[in-house]
Design a protein around this motif. Structure first.
Motif, PDB file in Angstrom:
ATOM      1  N   SER A   1      68.796   4.514  27.824  1.00 40.44           N
ATOM      2  CA  SER A   1      67.388   4.155  27.923  1.00 40.44           C
ATOM      3  C   SER A   1      66.452   5.358  27.962  1.00 40.44           C
ATOM      4  O   SER A   1      65.249   5.210  27.972  1.00 40.44           O
ATOM      5  N   GLN A   2      67.006   6.553  28.015  1.00 36.08           N
ATOM      6  CA  GLN A   2      66.143   7.730  28.077  1.00 36.08           C
ATOM      7  C   GLN A   2      66.531   8.732  26.997  1.00 36.08           C
ATOM      8  O   GLN A   2      67.579   8.621  26.379  1.00 36.08           O
ATOM      9  N   ASP A   3      65.634   9.681  26.766  1.00 35.56           N
ATOM     10  CA  ASP A   3      65.917  10.731  25.783  1.00 35.56           C
ATOM     11  C   ASP A   3      66.872  11.732  26.412  1.00 35.56           C
ATOM     12  O   ASP A   3      66.476  12.639  27.142  1.00 35.56           O
ATOM     13  N   ASP A   4      68.161  11.577  26.154  1.00 36.14           N
ATOM     14  CA  ASP A   4      69.190  12.340  26.862  1.00 36.14           C
ATOM     15  C   ASP A   4      69.072  13.838  26.644  1.00 36.14           C
ATOM     16  O   ASP A   4      69.193  14.632  27.570  1.00 36.14           O
ATOM     17  N   VAL A   5      68.851  14.241  25.381  1.00 37.00           N
ATOM     18  CA  VAL A   5      68.810  15.668  25.064  1.00 37.00           C
ATOM     19  C   VAL A   5      67.646  16.339  25.785  1.00 37.00           C
ATOM     20  O   VAL A   5      67.785  17.405  26.385  1.00 37.00           O
ATOM     21  N   LYS A   6      66.464  15.726  25.733  1.00 35.06           N
ATOM     22  CA  LYS A   6      65.303  16.313  26.397  1.00 35.06           C
ATOM     23  C   LYS A   6      65.503  16.375  27.906  1.00 35.06           C
ATOM     24  O   LYS A   6      65.068  17.325  28.560  1.00 35.06           O
ATOM     25  N   ALA A   7      66.146  15.352  28.473  1.00 29.97           N
ATOM     26  CA  ALA A   7      66.389  15.345  29.913  1.00 29.97           C
ATOM     27  C   ALA A   7      67.305  16.501  30.304  1.00 29.97           C
ATOM     28  O   ALA A   7      67.037  17.220  31.268  1.00 29.97           O
ATOM     29  N   ALA A   8      68.382  16.693  29.545  1.00 30.19           N
ATOM     30  CA  ALA A   8      69.304  17.792  29.833  1.00 30.19           C
ATOM     31  C   ALA A   8      68.603  19.134  29.668  1.00 30.19           C
ATOM     32  O   ALA A   8      68.804  20.059  30.457  1.00 30.19           O
ATOM     33  N   PHE A   9      67.784  19.256  28.633  1.00 28.42           N
ATOM     34  CA  PHE A   9      67.033  20.484  28.381  1.00 28.42           C
ATOM     35  C   PHE A   9      66.088  20.790  29.543  1.00 28.42           C
ATOM     36  O   PHE A   9      65.971  21.933  29.989  1.00 28.42           O
ATOM     37  N   TYR A  10      65.442  19.778  30.055  1.00 29.08           N
ATOM     38  CA  TYR A  10      64.493  19.938  31.171  1.00 29.08           C
ATOM     39  C   TYR A  10      65.198  20.410  32.442  1.00 29.08           C
ATOM     40  O   TYR A  10      64.792  21.401  33.061  1.00 29.08           O
ATOM     41  N   TRP A  11      66.270  19.721  32.820  1.00 27.23           N
ATOM     42  CA  TRP A  11      66.945  20.064  34.063  1.00 27.23           C
ATOM     43  C   TRP A  11      67.645  21.418  33.978  1.00 27.23           C
ATOM     44  O   TRP A  11      67.633  22.190  34.940  1.00 27.23           O
ATOM     45  N   ASN A  12      68.245  21.702  32.834  1.00 23.34           N
ATOM     46  CA  ASN A  12      68.895  23.007  32.682  1.00 23.34           C
ATOM     47  C   ASN A  12      67.870  24.134  32.674  1.00 23.34           C
ATOM     48  O   ASN A  12      68.128  25.238  33.154  1.00 23.34           O
ATOM     49  N   GLY A  13      66.680  23.848  32.123  1.00 23.74           N
ATOM     50  CA  GLY A  13      65.607  24.839  32.136  1.00 23.74           C
ATOM     51  C   GLY A  13      65.142  25.151  33.542  1.00 23.74           C
ATOM     52  O   GLY A  13      64.909  26.324  33.891  1.00 23.74           O
ATOM     53  N   LEU A  14      65.009  24.121  34.380  1.00 24.42           N
ATOM     54  CA  LEU A  14      64.636  24.346  35.776  1.00 24.42           C
ATOM     55  C   LEU A  14      65.698  25.165  36.502  1.00 24.42           C
ATOM     56  O   LEU A  14      65.385  26.100  37.246  1.00 24.42           O
ATOM     57  N   ALA A  15      66.961  24.814  36.266  1.00 21.40           N
ATOM     58  CA  ALA A  15      68.057  25.540  36.907  1.00 21.40           C
ATOM     59  C   ALA A  15      68.057  27.005  36.481  1.00 21.40           C
ATOM     60  O   ALA A  15      68.269  27.909  37.306  1.00 21.40           O
ATOM     61  N   THR A  16      67.786  27.265  35.208  1.00 20.01           N
ATOM     62  CA  THR A  16      67.761  28.637  34.696  1.00 20.01           C
ATOM     63  C   THR A  16      66.633  29.431  35.331  1.00 20.01           C
ATOM     64  O   THR A  16      66.806  30.602  35.706  1.00 20.01           O
ATOM     65  N   THR A  17      65.474  28.816  35.474  1.00 20.91           N
ATOM     66  CA  THR A  17      64.324  29.498  36.078  1.00 20.91           C
ATOM     67  C   THR A  17      64.619  29.908  37.518  1.00 20.91           C
ATOM     68  O   THR A  17      64.350  31.043  37.926  1.00 20.91           O
ATOM     69  N   ILE A  18      65.176  28.993  38.290  1.00 17.18           N
ATOM     70  CA  ILE A  18      65.493  29.297  39.691  1.00 17.18           C
ATOM     71  C   ILE A  18      66.606  30.350  39.765  1.00 17.18           C
ATOM     72  O   ILE A  18      66.570  31.255  40.606  1.00 17.18           O
ATOM     73  N   ALA A  19      67.585  30.241  38.884  1.00 17.69           N
ATOM     74  CA  ALA A  19      68.697  31.203  38.872  1.00 17.69           C
ATOM     75  C   ALA A  19      68.194  32.613  38.582  1.00 17.69           C
ATOM     76  O   ALA A  19      68.588  33.584  39.244  1.00 17.69           O
TER      77      ALA A  19
END
Length: 371
Positions: free
Chosen positions: A179-197
């Motif tokens: 029901s959601q845009d899977d690729v964009k969701a993964a891109f968003y969460w991984n981007g946040l994780a990368t920024t904090i890392a």
């Protein structure tokens, strides 16, 4: 006052006991000029921040009542039945952990079994989320439930441990549903994780940092997991978020999977090592795809094609497609490999037949296709 504390030798060189609360200062910072005898020789600086309580009651006390009410309404502060908890945790370490080796199993299980010192609730809900995708328990809870719980805990700032936040974000990004845009969701969460890392200095070598060897190994695995996820997402159309020129983290190796109580499966270790090497080649392929034709590009094309052949030839037998013990990890690895080959062809590189390697031109055979 914080910087004044760092100027004291006993504080500056103290061991890092809370790796989730680290101040990272790169070479461009002026701070090394104040604390190092030879600023020109100063390397990446990782400092331990002042102690901070991780007690869940203290965290809740700092939050607004509407936020606490919301967390309770969606069940973010509660846990499933213990039987299901055990199944979800086991499912994560068996089927997701080899792809996302971002948690020290010994450390986590010690806390998991200790009611007086439980693991982070955000991390726990995120592990449940990842485990729910592969768990076959008859009393399973839908993954969407754990997704809402983990997301709410992160959004309300429940967790102030940066390493745990990075781990949780990577796991949240592992979740998908139709029901959601899977690729964009993964891109968003991984981007946040990368920024904090990167804000915590995980993208820089910890060779001279006062971290324990256990944490150094964990940080390296987390960083290379972020990198592998970043390149895998870029392979299917997303932007590259990690620039390898900004990082000097040593290449992940077998020693980085040492665990006190839970010896790593050699196949799982080799799978991740080969997956990271494959993702490094993806960087070259993506660069060729996005660059304009030139003489320099033609040289890179040759080097990239030879690297592809070399990777396939050196792939461990236990992960090879001809091995009779063919397994899920071999299939996962070679699917990524063939996706990269597809992009190489799309990029208009020289015909792979010139490599005189028939195996590289044959599509990867799915062993399930005949059943």
């Amino acid at each position: 006052n914080l910087y004044v504390q760092f100027m004291k030798p006993d504080v500056r060189h103290a061991p890092i006991n809370e790796p989730g609360r680290v101040a990272y200062l790169g070479e461009s910072s002026n701070f090394p000029l104040l604390v190092d005898d030879d600023p020109s020789a100063a390397e990446v600086l990782h400092y331990q921040l002042p102690e901070n309580s991780t007690d869940s009651r203290v965290k809740l006390a700092k939050m607004d009542k509407p936020e606490i009410k919301m967390l309770r309404q969606i069940g973010a502060l509660s846990l499933p039945p213990w039987r299901l908890c055990d199944d979800l945790v086991e499912s994560y370490f068996n089927w997701v952990g080899p792809v996302l080796p971002i948690i020290n199993r010994t450390q986590f299980m010690r806390q998991y079994r200790d009611p007086s010192n439980p693991p982070s609730l955000l991390l726990l809900q995120s592990i449940f989320l990842a485990g729910s995708r592969v768990c076959k328990s008859p009393v399973a809870i839908p993954g969407a439930t754990f997704y809402r719980r983990a997301k709410a805990l992160y959004d309300t700032g429940y967790e102030d441990n940066r390493i745990i936040a990075v781990q949780a974000l990577i796991l949240i990004g592992w979740y998908w549903e139709k029901s959601q845009d899977d690729v964009k969701a993964a891109f968003y969460w991984n981007g946040l994780a990368t920024t904090i890392a990167q804000g915590s200095g995980l993208h820089r070598s910890t060779r001279r940092s006062p971290l324990s060897n256990t944490d150094k190994r964990l940080w390296k695995r987390i960083w290379w997991t972020l990198f592998a996820r970043d390149r895998s997402l870029a392979l299917i159309g997303q932007l590259i978020q990690i620039n390898t020129d900004d990082s000097d983290v040593e290449m992940v190796c077998e020693d980085d999977f040492v665990d006190e109580e839970y010896p790593s499966d050699p196949v799982h270790v080799q799978f991740f090592l080969q997956y990271v090497r494959l993702c490094l080649m993806m960087s070259d392929v993506l660069q060729l795809w996005n660059s304009a034709p030139s003489k320099v590009r033609s040289h890179k094309e040759v080097a990239t094609r030879m690297a592809v052949v070399d990777w396939l030839e050196k792939c461990p037998k236990e992960l090879g497609r001809e091995d009779p013990r063919y397994n899920l990890w071999s299939f996962f690895l070679h699917c990524s490999y063939n996706a990269m080959l597809f992009l190489l062809n799309r990029a208009g590189l020289q015909n792979l037949s010139t490599l005189n390697d028939s195996s590289i031109r044959q599509p990867f055979k799915n062993p399930l296709s005949s059943s």
